[in-house]
Write an enzyme that holds these catalytic residues in place. Structure first.
Site, PDB file in Angstrom:
ATOM      1  N   CYS A 116       0.823  -1.220   0.000  1.00  0.00           N
ATOM      2  CA  CYS A 116       0.000   0.000   0.000  1.00  0.00           C
ATOM      3  C   CYS A 116       0.857   1.269   0.000  1.00  0.00           C
ATOM      4  O   CYS A 116       1.481   1.579  -1.003  1.00  0.00           O
ATOM      5  CB  CYS A 116      -1.007  -0.019   1.139  1.00  0.00           C
ATOM      6  SG  CYS A 116      -2.354   1.152   0.836  1.00  0.00           S
ATOM      7  N   HIS A 176      -3.608  -4.859   0.306  1.00  0.00           N
ATOM      8  CA  HIS A 176      -3.163  -5.253   1.650  1.00  0.00           C
ATOM      9  C   HIS A 176      -3.242  -6.773   1.827  1.00  0.00           C
ATOM     10  O   HIS A 176      -4.188  -7.277   2.431  1.00  0.00           O
ATOM     11  CB  HIS A 176      -4.050  -4.587   2.717  1.00  0.00           C
ATOM     12  CG  HIS A 176      -3.716  -3.155   2.978  1.00  0.00           C
ATOM     13  ND1 HIS A 176      -2.715  -2.769   3.851  1.00  0.00           N
ATOM     14  CD2 HIS A 176      -4.244  -2.016   2.489  1.00  0.00           C
ATOM     15  CE1 HIS A 176      -2.645  -1.459   3.891  1.00  0.00           C
ATOM     16  NE2 HIS A 176      -3.560  -0.964   3.070  1.00  0.00           N
ATOM     17  N   GLU A 191      -1.723  -8.567   3.896  1.00  0.00           N
ATOM     18  CA  GLU A 191      -1.687  -8.935   5.336  1.00  0.00           C
ATOM     19  C   GLU A 191      -3.092  -8.967   5.930  1.00  0.00           C
ATOM     20  O   GLU A 191      -3.307  -9.621   6.945  1.00  0.00           O
ATOM     21  CB  GLU A 191      -0.752  -7.988   6.110  1.00  0.00           C
ATOM     22  CG  GLU A 191      -1.360  -6.676   6.581  1.00  0.00           C
ATOM     23  CD  GLU A 191      -1.610  -5.666   5.475  1.00  0.00           C
ATOM     24  OE1 GLU A 191      -1.282  -5.945   4.311  1.00  0.00           O
ATOM     25  OE2 GLU A 191      -2.152  -4.576   5.789  1.00  0.00           O
TER      26      GLU A 191
END
Ligand SMILES: [Mn+2]
Length: 219
Positions: free
Chosen positions: A90, A193, A195
């Site tokens: 990001c 993202h 994660e």
């Protein structure tokens, strides 16, 4: 400044050892730190100060953190110089692009008229748009697919790509969603993202696995 725990949980799950970096002030300490680490993830966060790509602030620019910009831009250049693996997420893809000489759209909504929705209101783990991946890329070799559904929490995007980087994925509106190195460095950077997705959508875990695998190779 805060860091979402999902970043280091993903690294730990690969078998890697995640270490968080404080805002260091002494330039010498940045070199000492890079020598200690096998690689670095540049995480999500607020906007990069457009001063670093020679632009004045657009009215659509959001919050900035000058100390973090200084730290991360310098760290990124040292890592690149020393050929240590770099993974950007990001803000991270934007930071890496700027650190290596590229520029950004300061605000997608006001600067790009035909863009799709990149600030999703769906849950963070939910994919909301698709990205199309270049077949001859590291990203493709990791995901083994030319299409991937991703989440999206950005109001800025890469504009001019740094000379040493190449675009390897775009959203269907043309927005750049992933960059890699053009040379022998390991640079992997994504606009979404992973994660926030890897616990439910395992293909996103493979990005962390590949990055840590690269970190484990001793140069
Ligand atoms: Mn997006």
């Amino acid at each position: 400044m805060k860091l979402n725990m999902n970043y280091y949980q993903a690294v730990e799950e690969t078998g890697g050892l995640p270490i968080l970096v404080p805002i260091l002030r002494e330039r010498e300490n940045l070199f000492r730190l890079v020598d200690l680490l096998d690689g670095m993830i540049f995480s999500g966060g607020v906007d990069v100060d457009p001063y670093h790509y020679n632009e004045e602030p657009h009215p659509g620019l959001g919050q900035i953190t000058p100390e973090r910009d200084e730290l991360e831009i310098t760290l990124c250049r040292i890592l690149y110089e020393k050929k240590k693996p770099i993974f950007g997420i990001c803000r991270g893809i934007q930071l890496i692009n700027v650190a290596l000489g590229g520029t950004l759209y300061q605000d997608i909504k006001t600067q790009l008229s035909n863009a799709l929705k990149h600030q999703q209101e769906a849950p963070a783990h939910s994919p909301t748009h698709e990205v199309l991946i270049e077949k001859d890329s590291l990203l493709f070799s990791i995901l083994k697919s030319e299409r991937l559904r991703v989440n999206s929490f950005h109001h800025q995007a890469v504009k001019d790509v740094a000379a040493t980087l190449r675009v390897v994925a775009r959203a269907k509106d043309g927005i750049i969603e992933a960059l890699e190195s053009r040379n022998d460095r390991f640079v992997l950077a994504v606009q979404w993202h992973p994660e926030r997705m890897f616990k439910r959508h395992r293909e996103h875990f493979e990005l962390f696995r590949r990055f840590v695998e690269e970190c484990a190779k001793k140069g």
